[in-house]
Scaffold this active site. Structure first.
Site, short mmCIF file in Angstrom:
data_model
loop_
_atom_site.label_atom_id
_atom_site.label_comp_id
_atom_site.label_asym_id
_atom_site.label_seq_id
_atom_site.Cartn_x
_atom_site.Cartn_y
_atom_site.Cartn_z
N ALA A 57 0.84 -1.20 0.00
CA ALA A 57 0.00 0.00 0.00
C ALA A 57 0.88 1.25 0.00
CB ALA A 57 -0.90 0.00 1.22
N SER A 60 -1.27 8.07 -0.49
CA SER A 60 -1.35 8.78 -1.76
C SER A 60 -0.63 10.12 -1.67
CB SER A 60 -2.80 9.01 -2.16
OG SER A 60 -3.49 7.79 -2.24
N1 SAH Z 1 -6.07 6.60 1.23
C1 SAH Z 1 -4.94 5.76 1.59
C2 SAH Z 1 -4.55 4.94 0.37
C3 SAH Z 1 -3.88 3.67 0.73
S1 SAH Z 1 -3.46 2.66 -0.69
C4 SAH Z 1 -3.78 6.64 2.03
O1 SAH Z 1 -3.58 7.67 1.41
O2 SAH Z 1 -3.08 6.29 2.98
C5 SAH Z 1 -4.93 1.77 -0.99
C6 SAH Z 1 -5.48 0.99 0.17
O3 SAH Z 1 -6.60 0.24 -0.29
C7 SAH Z 1 -4.51 0.00 0.79
O4 SAH Z 1 -4.35 0.31 2.14
C8 SAH Z 1 -5.19 -1.37 0.59
O5 SAH Z 1 -4.99 -2.26 1.67
C9 SAH Z 1 -6.64 -0.95 0.46
N2 SAH Z 1 -7.50 -1.92 -0.25
C10 SAH Z 1 -7.26 -2.56 -1.41
N3 SAH Z 1 -8.31 -3.38 -1.73
C11 SAH Z 1 -9.23 -3.21 -0.73
C12 SAH Z 1 -10.51 -3.79 -0.49
N4 SAH Z 1 -11.06 -4.69 -1.33
N5 SAH Z 1 -11.18 -3.40 0.62
C13 SAH Z 1 -10.64 -2.50 1.49
N6 SAH Z 1 -9.43 -1.93 1.32
C14 SAH Z 1 -8.73 -2.29 0.22
#
Ligand code: SAH
Length: 222
Positions: A57, A60
């Site tokens: 992960a 962003s």
């Molecule tokens: N908004 C967060 C982005 C994290 S990256 C930030 O800026 O910190 C994307 C995230 O989506 C990851 O943490 C990953 O674990 C989560 N993710 C991916 N598929 C998912 C799903 N099916 N359900 C819930 N979370 C999910």
């Protein structure tokens, strides 16, 4: 665009995002100033680019967080209820909570338990964050975000922080009318941000915005 806004402090990062037109409103600026990105990004927190947070992960880039807030802003009024899918580091969840204020509520959902734990730990690094967790203004839950989170639905706004293969129907079903969904969608080789509006009469319209690169929404790891 990404690099020009980097700063040496939270304040300078956010000033630069504003100067470059990526933060457009005082409300978003104020909400981002109240969250120190260093509590959420393990390295180079004031660079305007994504950073790895483990478990494949990333947190962003700040300009994406700014744009997500600006795009959803009409639906982030004080008292609004928001779902942040793929909450990862918890950074955006905290910014959204500042926008909806103490009478509002933000639910952050992620399917990787250590990231849910990390989001709670990150938020508890500040007095304001601890208060938000204690009062229930912010809650982090574990689950498959592609199905939304029924328990607290319907939502004024839903943000998706990972690229979806489609606009999952469950998500628009969990929007209020009116309400708005911000979601990166993969279409073939590329991904674009879609903003989907549920109107007062329940009808849906969608706008395809700019191209992006997000990690995908996936099945939970074994
Ligand atoms: N908004 C967060 C982005 C994290 S990256 C930030 O800026 O910190 C994307 C995230 O989506 C990851 O943490 C990953 O674990 C989560 N993710 C991916 N598929 C998912 C799903 N099916 N359900 C819930 N979370 C999910």
């Amino acid at each position: 665009m990404a690099w020009r806004s980097s700063g040496s402090s939270n304040q300078s990062l956010i000033d630069n995002l504003e100067k470059n037109g990526l933060i457009e409103t005082k409300r978003v600026k104020g909400a981002m100033l109240q969250v120190d990105r260093a509590h959420y990004a393990p390295g180079n927190p004031y660079d305007d680019r994504p950073q790895p947070i483990g478990h494949k992960a990333t947190i962003s880039a700040p300009h994406m967080h700014a744009n997500a807030c600006e795009s959803l802003l009409d639906y982030l009024q004080p008292g609004a209820k928001v779902l942040d899918i793929g909450s990862g580091s918890g950074y955006l969840t905290a910014v959204l909570a500042n926008l909806v204020g103490p009478t509002g509520k933000v639910v952050g959902i992620d399917h990787i338990q250590p990231l849910v734990d990390m989001a709670n730990t990150n938020m508890a690094k500040s007095e304001e964050g601890r208060k938000m967790l204690e009062s229930g203004q912010v809650k982090f839950v574990t689950g498959d975000g592609r199905k939304g989170w029924k328990e607290d639905a319907p939502y004024d706004a839903i943000h998706v922080g990972a690229a979806a293969a489609e606009h999952h129907k469950e998500l628009t079903e969990q929007l209020k009318a009116p309400g708005r969904l911000f979601v990166p969608v993969s279409d073939g080789w590329s991904q674009h941000i879609y903003v989907i509006n549920k109107k007062e009469d329940g009808s849906i319209d969608q706008n395809r915005l700019y191209g992006v690169q997000y990690v995908p929404l996936t099945d939970a790891p074994e």
